[in-house]
Every structure is written in structure tokens, then in C-alpha cells.
Design a protein around this motif. Structure first.
Motif, mmCIF file in Angstrom:
data_model
loop_
_atom_site.group_PDB
_atom_site.id
_atom_site.type_symbol
_atom_site.label_atom_id
_atom_site.label_comp_id
_atom_site.label_asym_id
_atom_site.label_seq_id
_atom_site.Cartn_x
_atom_site.Cartn_y
_atom_site.Cartn_z
ATOM 1 N N GLU A 42 0.838 -1.205 0.000
ATOM 2 C CA GLU A 42 0.000 0.000 0.000
ATOM 3 C C GLU A 42 0.870 1.252 0.000
ATOM 4 O O GLU A 42 1.988 1.241 0.524
ATOM 5 C CB GLU A 42 -0.891 0.026 1.243
ATOM 6 C CG GLU A 42 -1.812 -1.166 1.388
ATOM 7 C CD GLU A 42 -2.947 -1.168 0.380
ATOM 8 O OE1 GLU A 42 -3.420 -0.065 0.028
ATOM 9 O OE2 GLU A 42 -3.354 -2.261 -0.046
ATOM 10 N N LEU A 43 0.335 2.349 -0.554
ATOM 11 C CA LEU A 43 1.026 3.630 -0.453
ATOM 12 C C LEU A 43 1.146 4.015 1.018
ATOM 13 O O LEU A 43 0.204 3.810 1.789
ATOM 14 C CB LEU A 43 0.279 4.720 -1.222
ATOM 15 C CG LEU A 43 0.373 4.661 -2.741
ATOM 16 C CD1 LEU A 43 -0.553 5.689 -3.377
ATOM 17 C CD2 LEU A 43 1.806 4.866 -3.214
ATOM 18 N N ALA A 49 5.848 14.072 0.599
ATOM 19 C CA ALA A 49 7.091 13.872 1.354
ATOM 20 C C ALA A 49 7.182 12.445 1.889
ATOM 21 O O ALA A 49 8.231 11.798 1.784
ATOM 22 C CB ALA A 49 7.190 14.886 2.494
ATOM 23 N N THR A 50 6.105 11.941 2.451
ATOM 24 C CA THR A 50 6.093 10.572 2.976
ATOM 25 C C THR A 50 6.297 9.570 1.846
ATOM 26 O O THR A 50 7.062 8.609 1.977
ATOM 27 C CB THR A 50 4.770 10.296 3.715
ATOM 28 O OG1 THR A 50 4.615 11.263 4.750
ATOM 29 C CG2 THR A 50 4.742 8.908 4.315
ATOM 30 N N GLN A 51 5.623 9.790 0.714
ATOM 31 C CA GLN A 51 5.767 8.885 -0.426
ATOM 32 C C GLN A 51 7.172 8.950 -1.017
ATOM 33 O O GLN A 51 7.747 7.919 -1.380
ATOM 34 C CB GLN A 51 4.716 9.195 -1.486
ATOM 35 C CG GLN A 51 3.310 8.812 -1.052
ATOM 36 C CD GLN A 51 2.276 9.022 -2.139
ATOM 37 O OE1 GLN A 51 2.579 9.057 -3.325
ATOM 38 N NE2 GLN A 51 1.022 9.157 -1.721
ATOM 39 N N ALA A 52 7.755 10.134 -1.110
ATOM 40 C CA ALA A 52 9.118 10.273 -1.649
ATOM 41 C C ALA A 52 10.116 9.574 -0.736
ATOM 42 O O ALA A 52 11.047 8.908 -1.219
ATOM 43 C CB ALA A 52 9.481 11.747 -1.798
ATOM 44 N N LEU A 114 -1.085 3.609 -9.333
ATOM 45 C CA LEU A 114 -1.715 3.567 -8.018
ATOM 46 C C LEU A 114 -2.044 4.958 -7.477
ATOM 47 O O LEU A 114 -2.235 5.145 -6.285
ATOM 48 C CB LEU A 114 -0.828 2.806 -7.021
ATOM 49 C CG LEU A 114 -0.392 1.403 -7.482
ATOM 50 C CD1 LEU A 114 0.587 0.805 -6.499
ATOM 51 C CD2 LEU A 114 -1.602 0.510 -7.660
ATOM 52 N N ASP A 115 -2.096 5.940 -8.384
ATOM 53 C CA ASP A 115 -2.365 7.338 -8.023
ATOM 54 C C ASP A 115 -1.347 7.898 -7.039
ATOM 55 O O ASP A 115 -1.656 8.774 -6.220
ATOM 56 C CB ASP A 115 -3.796 7.525 -7.511
ATOM 57 C CG ASP A 115 -4.810 7.357 -8.631
ATOM 58 O OD1 ASP A 115 -4.520 7.818 -9.761
ATOM 59 O OD2 ASP A 115 -5.876 6.764 -8.394
ATOM 60 N N ALA A 116 -0.114 7.402 -7.126
ATOM 61 C CA ALA A 116 0.977 7.936 -6.309
ATOM 62 C C ALA A 116 1.229 9.385 -6.704
ATOM 63 O O ALA A 116 0.899 9.819 -7.813
ATOM 64 C CB ALA A 116 2.246 7.106 -6.514
ATOM 65 N N LEU A 117 1.853 10.129 -5.805
ATOM 66 C CA LEU A 117 2.170 11.535 -6.047
ATOM 67 C C LEU A 117 3.569 11.720 -6.622
ATOM 68 O O LEU A 117 3.861 12.756 -7.218
ATOM 69 C CB LEU A 117 2.039 12.331 -4.743
ATOM 70 C CG LEU A 117 0.667 12.281 -4.079
ATOM 71 C CD1 LEU A 117 0.709 12.987 -2.739
ATOM 72 C CD2 LEU A 117 -0.381 12.887 -5.006
#
Length: 132
Positions: A42-43, A49-52, A114-117
Motif C-alpha cells: 500500500e502507499l 514527502a512521505t511517499q518520496a 496507483l495514483d501515487a504523487l
């Protein structure tokens, strides 16, 4: 040197027909990493910032498994769904690359898996052959 595939449990399982990384001729190329938690698939969070941070952590794990490291990265590509997130990603990126920065491109895209940023990939020199 023959082409070798990197596939480890410490990075997300590919969501399509691609490898986490490929080693050939003393180099490793990582596939684009979004902020997926390898344990859950999961994302990790709703913010860039958290995703990066997770994407770079995943890249670091792939490089380590390939016998490389962040210090050996020569090229990075960052894909953002909103260029207004550029400075937030730079702040996270600076925690992983503090000096001797790799070459980098950053582009805005309409949508990511997954619609990630954010999605990040890297190319690095291999220090040693990874054990399998």
C-alpha cells in the motif's frame, strides 16, 4: 557481463511486467519506485514527502541488493503529479543525497501508477557482485 535481475522482499513487488532492478556491465538501473510499503503493498501516506521518503528507501534497498549504494548513483529521474511539490521532494531527497549529487531530471506527469504523487528511479555503479 550477463544481465541479472534484482528481485527482493525489502522493496515492493512489481505491479506489472518489470523488474525492481537490472544489473548489467557494472551498472544497476532501478525501475521507478513509488511510495509503496513492501510489507503491505500500500502507499505509505497521502502526502508527497512521505511517499518520496518511501520511494527513496525502496531504491536504497534495491541498490544494496545489487551490490551498490546511494553513493554510487549517477542519475535520478523524479516524476511528480504536481510540480508545486518540487520543494517538498527536494527536502526529502537531500536526506538521501547530501553531497556529490547525481544528475537529475524532474518532470510533472498527469498520473502515476496507483495514483501515487511521486515516482523515482535511479542508475548507479555496482561496487561488487550481489549474492543471490
Amino acid at each position: 557481463m550477463n544481465k541479472r535481475i534484482v528481485l527482493i522482499k525489502d522493496a515492493p513487488t512489481p505491479v506489472g511486467p518489470y523488474s525492481q532492478g537490472v544489473i548489467m556491465d557494472g551498472w544497476v538501473w532501478t525501475s521507478g519506485q513509488v511510495g509503496l510499503n513492501p510489507a503491505t503493498g500500500e502507499l505509505v501516506g497521502p502526502d508527497v514527502a512521505t511517499q518520496a521518503n518511501q520511494a527513496l528507501h525502496n531504491i536504497e534497498a534495491i541498490l544494496r541488493a545489487a551490490g551498490s549504494s546511494l553513493n554510487q548513483v549517477v542519475r535520478v529521474t523524479v516524476f511528480l503529479t504536481n510540480m508545486d511539490d518540487f520543494s517538498a521532494v527536494n527536502a526529502v531527497y537531500a536526506n538521501y543525497f547530501a553531497t556529490d549529487f547525481p544528475a537529475r531530471s524532474c518532470v510533472e506527469v498527469a498520473r502515476l501508477p496507483l495514483d501515487a504523487l511521486v515516482e523515482i528511479d535511479a542508475m548507479a555503479r555496482v561496487n561488487r557482485l550481489a549474492s543471490r
